[in-house]
Design an enzyme around this catalytic site. Structure first.
Site, PDB file in Angstrom:
ATOM      1  N   HIS A  44      -9.657  49.048   1.781  1.00 54.86           N
ATOM      2  CA  HIS A  44      -8.431  49.775   2.128  1.00 54.86           C
ATOM      3  C   HIS A  44      -8.164  50.813   1.489  1.00 54.86           C
ATOM      4  CE1 HIS A  44      -7.785  45.485   3.654  1.00 54.86           C
ATOM      5  NE2 HIS A  44      -7.499  46.295   4.808  1.00 54.86           N
ATOM      6  N   SER A 192     -13.724  42.521   2.725  1.00 56.90           N
ATOM      7  CA  SER A 192     -12.835  41.894   3.797  1.00 56.90           C
ATOM      8  C   SER A 192     -11.707  40.957   3.298  1.00 56.90           C
ATOM      9  CB  SER A 192     -13.696  41.111   4.756  1.00 56.90           C
ATOM     10  OG  SER A 192     -13.135  40.311   5.630  1.00 56.90           O
TER      11      SER A 192
END
Ligand code: PAF
Length: 287
Positions: A44, A192
């Site tokens: 991210h 993830s």
């Protein structure tokens, strides 16, 4: 890009969000947007850093979107860590965190949906029939709320990226969509938020996924018949210790359609989804 230790401004309402962004716009500043469901990791933060290279101001949303989860899926246990997310976003150069409540995003009486086809129809769409409609709905709403010049998404969710690109073209959203390469750990495992569910043994199995996909991509590139490539990769994942494989598929990169000739002819991607215990992992590679 200015990176500071100051606490990140956080807004939870559409009105506050628009007021802040309106202030930037009044000064002629451009805006990049990174939508997330929080539980942030380096992947991210790569998106946030890319956003910072593409516009003057960066907004990231943190919203675990209920409309993209089916009743039996992991909405309830999806990791939530808002304070840590705010700290990480600030460190990566984000200027504003938008963390609306479910009631703010989906007020009582909301009934309008976004219907998606094309790249949404198969693979994830077949195994998680609710998901892409829910993703498209929340992303469309977020685009209308933030009105960014640029929005940045991870290639880890390749099919999601294809669905969003299609929606932006079909519904004429005035936003540039940018995809960022998947961040991986030292063993090739795609980062993830759901990796947090895995114990050490399961992590070792998960790290096999990337290698199996790399081998499948190499065979597909060498014009091997795709049915055999997919069958062999499926078997390899089970041998590696995955409990169940939803799919391994080589598809056209943009439309996610199958190659009718049965061999790769043009830009392609190999994509997979497989289970370790109750955790479902997805990954993909270019062919
Ligand atoms: O990729 C995600 O984290 C989500 O699907 C998204 C795009 C933030 C929509 O909820």
């Amino acid at each position: 890009m200015i990176v500071s230790d100051a606490p990140l401004p956080l807004v939870g309402s559409i009105a506050e969000l628009r007021a802040t962004i309106g202030g930037w716009r009044a000064q002629g500043r451009t805006v990049a947007f990174v939508p997330t469901m929080g539980a942030l990791h380096e992947g991210h933060l790569d998106l946030v850093r890319e956003a910072g290279r593409r516009a003057d101001q960066v907004v990231a949303s943190v919203f675990v979107n209920p409309t993209q989860f089916a009743a039996h899926e992991d909405l309830g246990r999806y990791p939530r860590q808002e304070a840590e997310d705010a700290r990480l976003l600030a460190g990566a150069g984000c200027h504003l965190m938008y963390a609306p409540t479910v009631a703010e995003m989906y007020p009582d009486g909301a009934t309008t949906t976004v219907s998606v086809g094309g790249p949404a129809e198969d693979l994830e769409g077949a195994f998680r029939p609710r998901m892409f409609g829910g993703v498209a709905l929340v992303v469309a709403k977020l685009f209308n709320q933030v009105r960014p010049d640029v929005a940045v998404f991870g290639e880890k969710d390749w099919q999601q990226l294809a669905v969003i690109r299609r929606m932006v073209r079909d519904l004429d959203f005035p936003v540039e969509i940018v995809g960022v390469a998947t961040a991986r750990d030292g063993h090739g495992l795609a980062l993830s938020s759901r990796n947090a569910y895995l114990d050490d043994g399961q992590l070792a199995v998960a790290r096999g996924l990337n290698g199996v996909l790399a081998e499948a991509a190499a065979k597909a590139r060498a014009a091997a018949p795709l049915a055999a490539v997919e069958r062999e990769a499926h078997a390899a994942l089970l041998r590696f210790g995955f409990d169940r494989v939803d799919y391994v598929a080589v598809r056209q990169a943009e439309t996610l359609a199958a190659f009718r000739s049965g061999v790769v002819e043009g830009p392609a991607r190999v994509l997979a989804a497989a289970w370790i215990g109750t955790t479902r992992l997805i990954d993909n590679l270019p062919v």
